[in-house]
Write a protein that holds these residues in place. Sequence first.
Motif, short mmCIF file in Angstrom:
data_model
loop_
_atom_site.label_atom_id
_atom_site.label_comp_id
_atom_site.label_asym_id
_atom_site.label_seq_id
_atom_site.Cartn_x
_atom_site.Cartn_y
_atom_site.Cartn_z
N LEU A 53 -2.64 -8.77 -3.01
CA LEU A 53 -1.51 -7.91 -3.43
C LEU A 53 -1.54 -7.30 -4.74
CD1 LEU A 53 1.47 -10.02 -1.94
CD2 LEU A 53 0.71 -7.90 -0.91
N LEU A 54 -2.05 -8.23 -5.69
CA LEU A 54 -2.04 -7.80 -7.06
C LEU A 54 -3.17 -6.51 -7.08
CD1 LEU A 54 -2.15 -11.05 -8.94
CD2 LEU A 54 -0.43 -9.08 -9.24
N GLU A 55 -4.38 -6.45 -6.32
CA GLU A 55 -5.35 -5.62 -6.45
C GLU A 55 -4.76 -4.24 -6.01
OE1 GLU A 55 -8.62 -6.97 -4.25
OE2 GLU A 55 -9.27 -8.26 -5.83
N VAL A 56 -3.78 -4.36 -4.90
CA VAL A 56 -3.37 -3.05 -4.21
C VAL A 56 -2.35 -2.58 -5.40
CG1 VAL A 56 -2.07 -2.23 -2.54
CG2 VAL A 56 -3.72 -3.90 -2.04
N LEU A 57 -1.63 -3.25 -6.07
CA LEU A 57 -0.54 -2.83 -7.08
C LEU A 57 -1.31 -2.20 -8.24
CD1 LEU A 57 1.96 -5.76 -7.04
CD2 LEU A 57 2.35 -3.69 -6.24
N GLN A 58 -2.49 -2.67 -8.58
CA GLN A 58 -3.13 -2.18 -9.71
C GLN A 58 -3.98 -0.68 -9.42
OE1 GLN A 58 -4.90 -6.13 -10.58
NE2 GLN A 58 -4.54 -5.46 -12.86
N LEU A 59 -4.18 -0.64 -8.08
CA LEU A 59 -4.68 0.70 -7.65
C LEU A 59 -3.54 1.83 -7.43
CD1 LEU A 59 -7.13 -0.62 -4.98
CD2 LEU A 59 -7.85 0.23 -7.18
N HIS A 112 0.75 -1.27 0.08
CA HIS A 112 -0.05 -0.10 -0.09
C HIS A 112 0.81 1.33 -0.12
CE1 HIS A 112 -4.46 -0.35 0.31
NE2 HIS A 112 -4.01 -1.66 1.05
N LEU A 113 1.76 0.98 0.75
CA LEU A 113 2.56 2.38 0.98
C LEU A 113 4.07 2.76 0.22
CD1 LEU A 113 1.03 2.70 3.56
CD2 LEU A 113 2.93 3.57 4.83
N TYR A 114 4.23 1.42 -0.36
CA TYR A 114 5.57 1.41 -1.13
C TYR A 114 5.64 0.93 -2.51
CZ TYR A 114 7.55 2.73 3.33
OH TYR A 114 8.21 3.43 4.48
N ALA A 115 4.17 0.43 -2.90
CA ALA A 115 3.88 -0.15 -4.25
C ALA A 115 5.06 -1.21 -4.56
CB ALA A 115 4.12 0.87 -5.19
N PHE A 116 5.60 -1.33 -5.88
CA PHE A 116 6.43 -2.40 -6.09
C PHE A 116 7.68 -2.54 -5.26
CE2 PHE A 116 4.07 -2.18 -9.92
CZ PHE A 116 4.04 -3.38 -10.23
N LYS A 117 8.21 -1.33 -4.76
CA LYS A 117 9.34 -1.20 -4.08
C LYS A 117 8.99 -2.19 -2.67
CE LYS A 117 12.95 1.80 -1.89
NZ LYS A 117 13.97 0.83 -2.42
N GLY A 118 7.71 -2.01 -2.34
CA GLY A 118 7.27 -2.96 -1.21
C GLY A 118 7.35 -4.34 -1.14
#
Length: 358
Positions: free
Chosen positions: A210-216, A185-191
């Motif tokens: 996780l995929l849903e959060v990344l796509q948002l 949520h806070l760091y996207a792909f870096k997370g």
Amino acid sequence: MNGNLYFLEFLKHSSPIIQLAWSLSCVFLIIIAMLIMYLKYLRNHLSENEKIKVKYQEDYESSLVTYLYSGNEDGSFSSEQQLIINELKKCVADPFKRKIIISTLLKLRSEISGEIAESIDKLFIKLGLLHYSLAKLRNKKWDIIAIGIRELTQFKIKGVHKIIINNINHPKREVRKEMQLYLVHLYAFKGLDFLNILETSLSEWDQIQLLEVLQLNNDTQIADIRPWLKSSNDSVVIFTLKLAKVYNQFEVKEELIELLNHNSEDIRVNVISALSHLNIVEAKNIVKNNFNERSHEEQIAFLKMMENVYESSDKPFLLEHIHHKNFEIKLLVMEILKNINFEEYTLYEIELKKMLTA
């Protein structure tokens, strides 16, 4: 009165079993009566608590709305805002009131966005609520730890990821899930760097979330997924294969082809699916050469891939498997043959009818 004396006299001269039965009946009757009284008290108590909670919530919501819209133009705190902060800080010390304040902040945050939402995140820290959330991470109860991480995620508190990542291999899946969602949520792909050290399994549901959060997230800088494709954690590899499909990572085709010989059948099936999605035709001949050595699941996945990348030269290979013992594979083979040469399909259709009536 005479009836009571008669009953007592009857009980006195009864057998011990009857006396015991009546005694137990009286005891149970008393217990039931006490439980009814307690439940009535509990219901009234909860009702009163709910009324108090609603009252506090209305008061806090009014104060918070006033706070959000009474700042100075230069971004500094106004006297009115400081007064509200001081009042709320006193309330935060009470666990009951603190819980209501947090829920009210979250409610407001879900209804607004932009700079005002960021003001709520800053107020969360200003009121000292961050201290209580961090304290939950040191609790021995897993559900309290999960709540603490969730609060830090909801109020977008960065800078504490090194503390949160300590729970990466926590025995409870719920805690691990909250930790993962916080980072993404806070760091996207870096997370997703936690995948480098993850030892526990990523469930199918965890991967979907996780995929849903990344796509948002609007982050366009996609991480290098190559190291995760070589992970010793099979669930990490499977999740990374999903990333390769969703974000069209054609540049990892060499690593994907290598995974066709992975020890895990599940990974091999997912690799074939990813190769099909990315239209990497080089993989077709590799799988064709050892098709018979692969499991039925892999064979089915490969034939579904061939539906998109078939050529006329594939016809001899397909004819070799037209009598395959697996019915689904037979159907897939015939469907591809039909697409290659529709005029010859009548012959295959006759063969299909034979299979269905066999």
